[in-house]
Design an enzyme around this catalytic site. Sequence first.
Site, PDB file in Angstrom:
ATOM      1  N   ASP A 285      32.816-103.921 -95.950  1.00 19.94           N
ATOM      2  CA  ASP A 285      33.831-103.287 -95.128  1.00 19.94           C
ATOM      3  C   ASP A 285      33.395-102.046 -94.392  1.00 19.94           C
ATOM      4  O   ASP A 285      34.232-101.336 -93.843  1.00 19.94           O
ATOM      5  CB  ASP A 285      35.041-102.913 -96.018  1.00 19.94           C
ATOM      6  CG  ASP A 285      35.795-104.141 -96.475  1.00 19.94           C
ATOM      7  OD1 ASP A 285      36.612-103.997 -97.392  1.00 19.94           O
ATOM      8  OD2 ASP A 285      35.562-105.221 -95.915  1.00 19.94           O
TER       9      ASP A 285
ATOM     10  N   HIS B 208      41.111-105.698-100.433  1.00 15.74           N
ATOM     11  CA  HIS B 208      39.793-106.301-100.622  1.00 15.74           C
ATOM     12  C   HIS B 208      39.284-106.006-102.015  1.00 15.74           C
ATOM     13  O   HIS B 208      39.897-105.276-102.780  1.00 15.74           O
ATOM     14  CB  HIS B 208      38.802-105.756 -99.582  1.00 15.74           C
ATOM     15  CG  HIS B 208      38.980-106.357 -98.224  1.00 15.74           C
ATOM     16  ND1 HIS B 208      38.395-105.847 -97.094  1.00 15.74           N
ATOM     17  CD2 HIS B 208      39.678-107.438 -97.804  1.00 15.74           C
ATOM     18  CE1 HIS B 208      38.734-106.588 -96.052  1.00 15.74           C
ATOM     19  NE2 HIS B 208      39.520-107.552 -96.465  1.00 15.74           N
TER      20      HIS B 208
ATOM     21  N   SER C  10      41.305-112.566 -95.007  1.00 14.26           N
ATOM     22  CA  SER C  10      39.982-112.167 -95.494  1.00 14.26           C
ATOM     23  C   SER C  10      39.791-112.351 -96.984  1.00 14.26           C
ATOM     24  O   SER C  10      38.708-112.133 -97.489  1.00 14.26           O
ATOM     25  CB  SER C  10      39.715-110.710 -95.123  1.00 14.26           C
ATOM     26  OG  SER C  10      40.752-109.907 -95.631  1.00 14.26           O
TER      27      SER C  10
END
Lengths: 167, 180
Positions: free
Chosen positions: B123, B96, B57
């Site tokens: 998210d 992230h 990701s």
Amino acid sequence: MHSFGYRGNALLTFAVTILAFMCAIASFSDNFSNQTPSAQIQILNINWFQKQPHGNDEVSLTLNITADLQSLFTWNTKQVFAFVAAEYKTSKNSLNQVSLWDAIIPEKEHAKFWIQISNKYRFIDQGYNLRGKDFNLTLHWHVMPKTGKMFADKIVMSGYRLPDAYR
Amino acid sequence: MGWIGETVDSIKSIKIRQLLTQAITLGMIVTSALIIWKALMCVTGTESPVVVVLSGSMEPGFKRGDILFLHMTKEPIRAGEIVVFNVDGRDIPIVHRAIKVHERENTGHVDVLTKGDNNDVDDIGLYADGQFWLHRHHIMGRAVGFLPYVGWVTIIMSEKPIIKYILIGALGLLVITSKD
């Protein structure tokens, strides 16, 4: 003492040590690059400015972003991640940072660009404080290396203001 | 065949004192590794100073199998920082980038929204039900540096545990049969 196993072991240890050393030196060399990035952001249009049903203000803008980030690329750079955030203060929150747009720049050639877009991510406040709000638009960049330490910095552009009434 | 004979001979000729010395040496190596790990935890201020990237990701910046060095300071979380966080109830850390930050006056309480660079959506779908923001206690550290490919060893060992057992078995055999 001179078996295949011993020699293999010594070779492997030496190879790993040299590799780790090379990664450290590559990362260290990034400290010596001279970085002179520049950017300008213009708000072309406030598309709409509403209070959402659940009580939070939301605004949609069209931005014109010009930037030259070519000097950030060194031989140890894998990509530069650039994003534009709106930063402002409200009575409830001492700092709000909302990212409006981001891009991944994989090569030096793509780092000098001009783009006109509406905000990629929704500009929503925690509350309804945005009318007449002064805010900064900051271009942040994050240099991600091929190995080693990552660098981040930003250019703050101030003087932007949202309209006093919803539209 | 001669190699098997040699191994059997060397196992038969082990003396107790030599065996104990080897066991203690092994113990010393393991404890030094543990000391270094704990010291790293102290220096970097986080419970896991090194994490392996497990998903795609954050590509192309971080690929699966890269390792990240984390650091956690008392500095407030700001947008653009790559944070590693645990969602309540799940123990796999996620790496992230923070895209929205709202920090309260005075208390320093902060609401953070994250998104993977390579994902199309933020998210919120990953957080616990009814949770819209991350708070400081969810965040384990900020990524400050990285090394490519080195994490594949850990991924292979956790996905195919048989390799872990083979490796430990081979190491054990090497320790027992070595003459020093």
